[in-house]
Design a protein around this motif. Structure first.
Motif, PDB file in Angstrom:
ATOM      1  N   LYS A  26      68.280 -54.174 -44.732  1.00  0.00           N
ATOM      2  CA  LYS A  26      67.389 -53.561 -45.661  1.00  0.00           C
ATOM      3  C   LYS A  26      66.148 -54.288 -45.741  1.00  0.00           C
ATOM      4  CE  LYS A  26      67.411 -51.402 -50.203  1.00  0.00           C
ATOM      5  NZ  LYS A  26      66.528 -52.146 -51.162  1.00  0.00           N
ATOM      6  N   LEU A  27      64.916 -53.829 -45.607  1.00  0.00           N
ATOM      7  CA  LEU A  27      63.650 -54.567 -45.367  1.00  0.00           C
ATOM      8  C   LEU A  27      63.078 -54.407 -46.698  1.00  0.00           C
ATOM      9  CD1 LEU A  27      62.915 -53.355 -41.810  1.00  0.00           C
ATOM     10  CD2 LEU A  27      63.030 -55.827 -42.366  1.00  0.00           C
ATOM     11  N   ASP A  28      62.591 -55.455 -47.226  1.00  0.00           N
ATOM     12  CA  ASP A  28      61.838 -55.500 -48.545  1.00  0.00           C
ATOM     13  C   ASP A  28      60.237 -55.416 -48.382  1.00  0.00           C
ATOM     14  OD1 ASP A  28      60.508 -55.744 -50.949  1.00  0.00           O
ATOM     15  OD2 ASP A  28      61.760 -57.665 -51.375  1.00  0.00           O
ATOM     16  N   ARG A  29      59.503 -54.240 -48.408  1.00  0.00           N
ATOM     17  CA  ARG A  29      58.196 -54.131 -48.232  1.00  0.00           C
ATOM     18  C   ARG A  29      57.476 -54.932 -49.111  1.00  0.00           C
ATOM     19  NH1 ARG A  29      56.306 -48.380 -48.606  1.00  0.00           N
ATOM     20  NH2 ARG A  29      57.776 -48.183 -50.245  1.00  0.00           N
ATOM     21  N   GLY A  38      56.866 -44.048 -48.125  1.00  0.00           N
ATOM     22  CA  GLY A  38      57.875 -45.090 -48.535  1.00  0.00           C
ATOM     23  C   GLY A  38      58.472 -45.809 -47.348  1.00  0.00           C
ATOM     24  N   GLN A  39      58.158 -45.372 -46.324  1.00  0.00           N
ATOM     25  CA  GLN A  39      58.814 -46.184 -44.941  1.00  0.00           C
ATOM     26  C   GLN A  39      57.983 -47.271 -44.216  1.00  0.00           C
ATOM     27  OE1 GLN A  39      59.822 -43.313 -41.990  1.00  0.00           O
ATOM     28  NE2 GLN A  39      60.533 -41.784 -43.519  1.00  0.00           N
ATOM     29  N   LEU A  68      60.111 -52.329 -37.714  1.00  0.00           N
ATOM     30  CA  LEU A  68      60.708 -53.664 -38.042  1.00  0.00           C
ATOM     31  C   LEU A  68      62.366 -53.254 -38.332  1.00  0.00           C
ATOM     32  CD1 LEU A  68      58.349 -55.535 -40.690  1.00  0.00           C
ATOM     33  CD2 LEU A  68      59.134 -55.825 -38.084  1.00  0.00           C
ATOM     34  N   SER A  69      62.637 -52.045 -38.688  1.00  0.00           N
ATOM     35  CA  SER A  69      64.149 -51.883 -38.672  1.00  0.00           C
ATOM     36  C   SER A  69      64.826 -51.478 -37.422  1.00  0.00           C
ATOM     37  CB  SER A  69      64.324 -50.600 -39.752  1.00  0.00           C
ATOM     38  OG  SER A  69      63.722 -49.515 -39.213  1.00  0.00           O
TER      39      SER A  69
END
Ligand code: BTN
Length: 327
Positions: A240-243, A134-135, A232-233
Motif C-alpha cells: 500500500k503506497l501512501d500518497r 485516486g491512483q 510506484l506500485s
C-alpha cells in the motif's frame, strides 16, 4: 453540485475497500437505500469501479488512499512555513491550468494545488496527461522568480532532479531523460510541465506541474500511452503506497530545491542531473534539426550537448531519442 458532494461522501465511505451496505451508506448520507443505488452510477463519472456484493452492499474494486490535507501537512515538516496555501480538489481540468488563473497570495511563498483526478491533464508538447481518480499524483506548485528569461533557464531540469531525489527517498532509483522525464528501468514514471507568465519586466509567475504514477497498475479501457510507462506500485510491489506521505516528501524536496534554484540557478543541479542522465555516452538523435551523435551532458542553461563529427551541438528544445533503444 448536490450529486458531486454526495458522490465524494460515498467515495470517502468506500475508500477503505470494505463492503458497505446501502442501508449503512444511506444512514450516513441521510437518504434512502434506493437513492444510494442511484448515486452509485454517478461514481462512474470518476471512472471508479464499484462492485455490488449480492445481499451485502457495495465495495470498491481497489481501495483508495485519498488525499488528506491534515495528514499531508503533518508530514511535510519545516518547509510548510514556506507554503502559503494547499488546495485539494476531487476533480479539476488541470492543476496547472487552475494555478495559472490564480494570483500569488504571498510573493515570497509557494502555493500548491492537488487533485484526485484531472479531466484535461496537460502533458508536454500538447499531449494529454492521463489522470485517473485516486491512483496517481497530480501536483502543481506556483511561485515567483525575479529576473530576466535567464533566471528561469534550466528550471525544469532542476525540478527533474528534485523529483528523482524525492523518489530515492521513497525507495526507488530513477534516472532522467532530457529535458525532464523521470524514468525507472527505462520506463517513464513521472512527467514535469513548467508554465511561465511574465508578471512584470523582471518577475515571472511560474507554475510547475508534476504527474507521478503511483498505484496505476493498468490503463483504463481503450486508453493507449505511446511510450513505456511504470508506476510506484509496479516497481515496489503491491504494497500500500501512501500518497499523502509521498506528496509530503516531494513537496519538501521541491520547496527546498526551488529555493536553491532561485539563489544559485541551474549550475547548482547540473552535476546531479548529469549523474542521472540516461543519454550520457549513448548514441542519440534530436528529432528537431536532425542532429545525431553521442550525448555528453548539458550546458549551464540546461541545453543537451551532443557530440557530432563537426563538434558539440546544443539542443534546447524538441524531442531527443536514443538511436539504439526506443526511449
Ligand atoms: C509530460 O508530458 O511529461 C508532463 C506531464 C505533466 C503532468 C502534470 S499532472 C499535474 C500538472 N497538471 C497538469 O495539467 N499537468 C501537470
Amino acid at each position: 453540485m448536490w450529486y458531486l458532494m454526495r458522490s465524494i461522501e460515498i467515495i470517502n465511505i468506500l475508500s477503505d475497500g470494505n463492503v458497505h451496505s446501502g442501508v449503512e451508506i444511506g444512514a450516513v448520507l441521510g437518504v434512502s437505500r434506493t437513492s444510494v443505488w442511484k448515486m452509485m452510477s454517478h461514481l462512474k463519472d470518476y471512472g471508479i469501479d464499484v462492485l455490488t456484493v449480492k445481499g451485502k452492499g457495495y465495495q470498491l474494486n481497489d481501495p483508495i488512499n485519498l488525499l488528506d490535507l491534515r495528514k499531508l501537512k503533518e508530514s511535510i515538516g519545516m518547509v510548510l512555513d514556506q507554503i502559503s496555501d494547499i488546495e485539494i480538489f476531487h476533480k479539476l481540468e488541470s492543476t496547472n491550468q487552475y494555478l495559472m488563473t490564480k494570483k500569488i497570495l504571498d510573493k515570497s511563498k509557494f502555493q500548491v494545488c492537488l487533485a484526485e483526478m484531472q479531466t484535461a491533464g496537460k502533458g508536454r508538447r500538447g499531449k494529454e496527461w492521463l489522470s485517473p481518480y485516486g491512483q496517481n499524483i497530480y501536483l502543481s506548485i506556483m511561485f515567483n522568480i525575479e529576473g530576466g528569461i535567464d533566471s528561469v533557464s534550466g528550471l525544469s531540469l532542476a525540478v527533474g532532479v528534485s523529483i528523482s531525489n524525492a523518489l530515492n527517498k521513497i525507495g526507488v532509483v530513477s534516472t532522467l531523460k532530457w529535458p525532464n522525464d523521470v524514468f525507472i528501468n527505462g520506463k517513464k514514471i513521472a512527467g514535469i510541465l513548467v508554465e511561465l507568465e511574465g508578471v512584470s519586466e523582471d518577475c515571472w509567475k511560474v507554475v510547475v506541474g508534476v504527474g507521478v504514477n503511483v498505484s496505476m497498475n493498468e490503463l483504463p479501457k481503450n486508453i493507449i500511452i505511446d511510450q513505456e510507462w511504470t508506476s510506484l506500485s509496479l516497481e515496489l510491489g503491491k504494497q500500500k503506497l501512501d500518497r499523502n506521505y509521498i506528496l509530503s516528501v516531494m513537496l519538501a524536496e521541491l520547496v527546498r530545491d526551488i529555493t536553491a534554484f532561485k539563489l544559485k540557478g541551474f549550475d547548482h543541479f547540473k552535476k546531479t542531473w548529469e549523474d542521472k542522465d540516461i543519454f550520457r555516452g549513448k548514441e542519440v538523435q534530436s528529432l528537431t534539426g536532425n542532429i545525431k551523435g553521442i550525448g555528453c551532458g548539458v550546458d549551464s542553461s540546461g541545453a543537451l550537448k551532443i557530440k557530432t563529427p563537426s563538434g558539440i551541438k546544443l539542443v534546447s528544445a524538441g524531442e531527443v531519442v536514443s538511436v539504439r533503444y526506443a526511449t
